[in-house]
Design a protein around this motif. Structure first.
Motif, PDB file in Angstrom:
ATOM      1  N   ILE A  65       3.549  18.065  59.968  1.00  0.00           N
ATOM      2  CA  ILE A  65       3.923  17.165  60.392  1.00  0.00           C
ATOM      3  C   ILE A  65       3.991  17.918  61.793  1.00  0.00           C
ATOM      4  O   ILE A  65       2.462  17.751  62.257  1.00  0.00           O
ATOM      5  CB  ILE A  65       5.232  15.425  60.456  1.00  0.00           C
ATOM      6  CG1 ILE A  65       3.817  14.473  59.823  1.00  0.00           C
ATOM      7  CG2 ILE A  65       4.751  14.552  62.140  1.00  0.00           C
ATOM      8  CD1 ILE A  65       4.360  13.234  59.553  1.00  0.00           C
ATOM      9  N   PHE A  66       4.545  18.124  61.988  1.00  0.00           N
ATOM     10  CA  PHE A  66       4.948  19.207  63.201  1.00  0.00           C
ATOM     11  C   PHE A  66       3.785  20.764  63.157  1.00  0.00           C
ATOM     12  O   PHE A  66       3.957  20.784  64.456  1.00  0.00           O
ATOM     13  CB  PHE A  66       6.365  19.418  63.401  1.00  0.00           C
ATOM     14  CG  PHE A  66       7.414  18.371  64.041  1.00  0.00           C
ATOM     15  CD1 PHE A  66       7.433  17.614  65.368  1.00  0.00           C
ATOM     16  CD2 PHE A  66       7.549  17.149  63.170  1.00  0.00           C
ATOM     17  CE1 PHE A  66       7.816  16.147  65.411  1.00  0.00           C
ATOM     18  CE2 PHE A  66       8.305  15.991  62.840  1.00  0.00           C
ATOM     19  CZ  PHE A  66       7.859  15.749  64.528  1.00  0.00           C
ATOM     20  N   GLY A  67       4.207  20.748  62.027  1.00  0.00           N
ATOM     21  CA  GLY A  67       3.307  22.435  62.366  1.00  0.00           C
ATOM     22  C   GLY A  67       2.016  22.071  62.033  1.00  0.00           C
ATOM     23  O   GLY A  67       1.067  23.005  62.943  1.00  0.00           O
ATOM     24  N   LEU A  68       1.512  20.841  61.461  1.00  0.00           N
ATOM     25  CA  LEU A  68       0.465  20.874  62.030  1.00  0.00           C
ATOM     26  C   LEU A  68      -0.332  20.125  63.421  1.00  0.00           C
ATOM     27  O   LEU A  68      -1.378  21.097  64.143  1.00  0.00           O
ATOM     28  CB  LEU A  68      -0.761  19.341  61.378  1.00  0.00           C
ATOM     29  CG  LEU A  68      -0.992  19.791  59.802  1.00  0.00           C
ATOM     30  CD1 LEU A  68      -1.030  18.429  59.061  1.00  0.00           C
ATOM     31  CD2 LEU A  68      -2.630  20.392  59.764  1.00  0.00           C
ATOM     32  N   GLN A  69       1.040  20.085  63.896  1.00  0.00           N
ATOM     33  CA  GLN A  69       0.455  19.257  65.941  1.00  0.00           C
ATOM     34  C   GLN A  69       0.104  20.796  66.771  1.00  0.00           C
ATOM     35  O   GLN A  69       0.008  21.317  66.960  1.00  0.00           O
ATOM     36  CB  GLN A  69       1.402  18.259  65.912  1.00  0.00           C
ATOM     37  CG  GLN A  69       1.382  16.823  65.726  1.00  0.00           C
ATOM     38  CD  GLN A  69       0.870  16.477  66.468  1.00  0.00           C
ATOM     39  OE1 GLN A  69       0.079  15.849  67.373  1.00  0.00           O
ATOM     40  NE2 GLN A  69      -0.058  15.905  65.240  1.00  0.00           N
ATOM     41  N   ALA A  70       1.525  21.566  66.341  1.00  0.00           N
ATOM     42  CA  ALA A  70       1.731  23.286  66.578  1.00  0.00           C
ATOM     43  C   ALA A  70      -0.048  23.906  66.953  1.00  0.00           C
ATOM     44  O   ALA A  70      -0.109  24.154  67.904  1.00  0.00           O
ATOM     45  CB  ALA A  70       2.939  23.419  66.227  1.00  0.00           C
ATOM     46  N   GLY A  71      -0.381  23.904  65.533  1.00  0.00           N
ATOM     47  CA  GLY A  71      -1.618  24.363  65.831  1.00  0.00           C
ATOM     48  C   GLY A  71      -2.283  23.698  66.227  1.00  0.00           C
ATOM     49  O   GLY A  71      -3.342  24.653  66.418  1.00  0.00           O
ATOM     50  N   VAL A  72      -3.087  22.226  66.034  1.00  0.00           N
ATOM     51  CA  VAL A  72      -3.585  21.933  66.725  1.00  0.00           C
ATOM     52  C   VAL A  72      -3.527  22.168  68.375  1.00  0.00           C
ATOM     53  O   VAL A  72      -4.367  22.772  68.570  1.00  0.00           O
ATOM     54  CB  VAL A  72      -4.129  20.495  66.308  1.00  0.00           C
ATOM     55  CG1 VAL A  72      -4.749  19.797  67.725  1.00  0.00           C
ATOM     56  CG2 VAL A  72      -4.451  20.262  65.201  1.00  0.00           C
ATOM     57  N   LEU A  73      -1.949  21.824  69.101  1.00  0.00           N
ATOM     58  CA  LEU A  73      -2.367  22.085  70.267  1.00  0.00           C
ATOM     59  C   LEU A  73      -2.776  23.615  70.202  1.00  0.00           C
ATOM     60  O   LEU A  73      -3.234  24.306  71.993  1.00  0.00           O
ATOM     61  CB  LEU A  73      -0.409  21.386  70.330  1.00  0.00           C
ATOM     62  CG  LEU A  73       0.132  22.314  72.040  1.00  0.00           C
ATOM     63  CD1 LEU A  73      -0.380  20.909  72.808  1.00  0.00           C
ATOM     64  CD2 LEU A  73       1.389  21.980  71.455  1.00  0.00           C
ATOM     65  N   GLY A 136       4.323  10.083  65.689  1.00  0.00           N
ATOM     66  CA  GLY A 136       4.267   9.435  67.011  1.00  0.00           C
ATOM     67  C   GLY A 136       5.249  10.572  68.133  1.00  0.00           C
ATOM     68  O   GLY A 136       4.798  11.301  68.873  1.00  0.00           O
ATOM     69  N   ALA A 137       6.496  11.181  68.064  1.00  0.00           N
ATOM     70  CA  ALA A 137       7.133  11.673  67.571  1.00  0.00           C
ATOM     71  C   ALA A 137       6.296  13.283  68.174  1.00  0.00           C
ATOM     72  O   ALA A 137       6.544  13.782  69.957  1.00  0.00           O
ATOM     73  CB  ALA A 137       8.417  12.288  67.490  1.00  0.00           C
ATOM     74  N   ALA A 138       5.572  13.681  67.037  1.00  0.00           N
ATOM     75  CA  ALA A 138       4.996  14.883  67.473  1.00  0.00           C
ATOM     76  C   ALA A 138       3.812  15.240  68.168  1.00  0.00           C
ATOM     77  O   ALA A 138       3.694  16.083  69.285  1.00  0.00           O
ATOM     78  CB  ALA A 138       4.268  15.385  65.976  1.00  0.00           C
ATOM     79  N   ASN A 139       3.043  13.665  68.243  1.00  0.00           N
ATOM     80  CA  ASN A 139       1.338  13.116  68.779  1.00  0.00           C
ATOM     81  C   ASN A 139       2.584  13.279  70.457  1.00  0.00           C
ATOM     82  O   ASN A 139       1.870  14.063  71.651  1.00  0.00           O
ATOM     83  CB  ASN A 139       1.396  12.673  68.567  1.00  0.00           C
ATOM     84  CG  ASN A 139       0.780  12.125  68.317  1.00  0.00           C
ATOM     85  OD1 ASN A 139      -0.388  11.341  67.278  1.00  0.00           O
ATOM     86  ND2 ASN A 139      -0.163  13.680  66.796  1.00  0.00           N
TER      87      ASN A 139
END
Lengths: 255, 286
Positions: A65-73, A136-139
């Motif tokens: 979850i957080f890895g993908l968000q970091a990548g997209v960010l 949600g937290a990651a977003n």
């Protein structure tokens, strides 16, 4: 209850005049052991609560979850840094954060684990709620970070309210659709939706070129209306899922 | 503990997958037998409360299971027929993940996983990824996950599929030991597995529960309907066309046919002992 059963057993053995007979005594002991063993099977085992469960889900799904968000960010920030007038293109970027939560959210359906997971204590609904909380937290973290980057690129915090609306409206559209997909349990529609959401990013991008008035200050009212509408849909979908959990409703994983 | 299935029905559009099935399950081993599409999997899914019935209900000690939520699922161990797995998980990681979903505290989960990996004979490959496992090994991981929470109701949909004979015997011993004070219901197409371990057999056909009883009770119903007949190889083909032949074996120059027939098929035919397989074949003869 347990003691009563043992007592009953002992009483009946005594009534039968078994107390003095060594063979009967052995039988009585064996009978008592059998009763106790049977009852041992009914001892309730300790189970984890929701917060412990959430931390377990974080342990197993957190990296995805957080890895993908970091990548997209990272990708979005690099992209945003290279665009002039980035505020008009914000609706292109925020749906990508919603799209990035899809793989962990739909992992069980993709790998055919849904049926097995649905029959566990957590149930499919609780697993989804735990994943949604983490997603949600990651977003929240990544979208906030993105807005900060936009402010930094623009060198001002002017029109910040509008920028937030440009980001949140497409994000809410995507998330509402994701929640609906979850609720409807339509595995085959996941890929169709992912393509549609990615396509919507392009439409938003084109709108920046074709409909420049949409990004004028005068259009702020329209954005607010859109925000209220989609926030309503989003909340409704969240309520449906919460209702399923509250009612203990566990059906629906298999169609 | 008692699970009552009361007029359970499931429709998929016009198709009736399970048709008004009623029975009571008490601790013991139940074998669910039926041809493909008989409704076994649908029945098991409804029993596990992951599929909503069209009508009817499943009750645990008088309480409807769908309203029990986590309390019911806590008692449940389920192995679906076609289950997936996260390919990058090791057997140990997968079981720890399932233990977390079953609400087992972390320290106890580790102990339980180790115990179960030994039980199913996978302790040496615990750190290997499931994607590198054979079908039988994956099946054993599935069986282990079903047992994680010491379930009082264990539902196994074709658990022996993919297991070699040695593994099947090991599984049978494990499960029959388990069924002493629990409800275990398993479906399999391997009739001998059910014959070996089931206390009671449920026979399903076209969504309906057509028979229920112990193996001797059921086989008794087919008594006097199974015949052995020694014929020449040339005649064997003719008999196969004429009668329902359950088995055929060569003995010297002759072929011994096992014929299912209500009446003695020939003067020389000898009535023989009935097996569950005979009953199964007789029930699904058409």
């Amino acid at each position: 209850m347990k003691d009563r059963k043992i007592e009953e057993y002992l009483q009946s053995s005594l009534k039968n005049g078994a107390e003095g007979h060594p063979l009967k005594k052995e039988e009585t002991i064996a009978g008592c052991i059998a009763v106790m063993r049977r009852q041992k099977g009914y001892v309730e085992e300790e189970r984890t609560g929701f917060w412990q469960f959430l931390s377990d889900v974080l342990r197993f799904e957190g990296l995805a979850i957080f890895g993908l968000q970091a990548g997209v960010l990272l990708l979005v920030c690099m992209w945003a840094g290279a665009i002039e007038d980035v505020s008009h293109y914000i609706p292109v970027f925020t749906p990508l954060f919603a799209l990035a939560v899809m793989p962990p959210l739909f992992r069980s359906q993709f790998y055919n684990m849904g049926e097995m997971e649905a029959a566990t204590r957590a149930s499919e609904v609780e697993i989804i709620i735990a994943k949604l909380i983490l997603a949600g937290a990651a977003n929240l973290i990544s979208i906030t970070a993105f807005f900060c980057v936009v402010m930094h690129v623009q060198n001002s915090s002017e029109n910040m309210g509008q920028i937030v609306l440009y980001g949140l409206v497409p994000y809410l559209v995507c998330m509402t659709a994701i929640l609906r997909l979850i609720r409807m349990h339509r595995k085959e529609r996941i890929s169709v939706y992912a393509v549609a959401a990615a396509g919507s990013c392009m439409v938003w991008g084109l709108s920046a070129k074709a409909l420049p008035w949409l990004y004028e200050t005068s259009a702020a009212g329209l954005w607010i209306v859109l925000f209220v509408i989609f926030a309503g849909f989003f909340s409704k979908e969240l309520c449906f899922i919460w209702e399923m959990k509250r009612e203990g409703k566990i059906y629906g994983s298999i169609n | 503990m008692e699970v009552s299935i009361d007029r359970l029905t499931k429709h998929y559009g016009r198709k009736i997958a399970v048709d008004c099935v009623s029975t009571v399950l008490k601790p013991g081993m139940y074998g669910l037998l039926g041809e493909n599409g008989a409704g076994k999997t649908t029945l098991m899914r409804m029993l596990c409360a992951i599929l909503e019935p069209t009508s009817g209900e499943v009750l645990l000690d008088g309480r409807e299971v769908s309203s029990m939520g986590a309390d019911y699922r806590d008692l449940l161990g389920y192995l679906p027929q076609d289950f997936g797995y996260y390919p990058n998980d090791t057997a140990e990681e997968f079981l720890l993940y399932m233990a977390a979903l079953k609400g087992i505290p972390r320290n106890r989960a580790k102990k339980r996983v180790k115990e179960l990996l030994e039980t199913v004979g996978l302790q040496d490959v615990a750190a290997k990824k499931i994607k590198s496992f054979s079908g039988g090994m994956k099946q054993r991981v599935g069986i282990a996950q079903a047992l994680l929470n010491h379930p009082k109701i264990l539902v196994l949909d074709e658990p022996t599929a993919g297991l070699d004979p040695k593994e099947r015997v090991r599984f049978r011993n494990l499960i029959s030991d388990y069924a002493k004070d629990r409800i275990v219901i398993l479906s399999t197409y391997i009739v001998s597995d059910i014959e070996a371990i089931a206390d009671e057999v449920l026979l399903m056909r076209k969504g309906k529960l057509v028979s229920q009883g112990t193996v001797p009770e059921l086989t008794k119903r087919a008594e006097g309907k199974v015949w052995e007949l020694a014929v020449s190889p040339a005649e064997a083909a003719r008999w196969q066309k004429k009668e329902a032949v359950a088995n055929l074996r060569h003995e010297g120059d002759q072929v011994i046919l096992r014929i299912l027939s209500d009446d003695r098929p020939a003067e020389e035919a000898v009535c023989c002992e009935t097996t569950l397989e005979d009953l199964y074949l007789q029930s699904f003869r058409e």
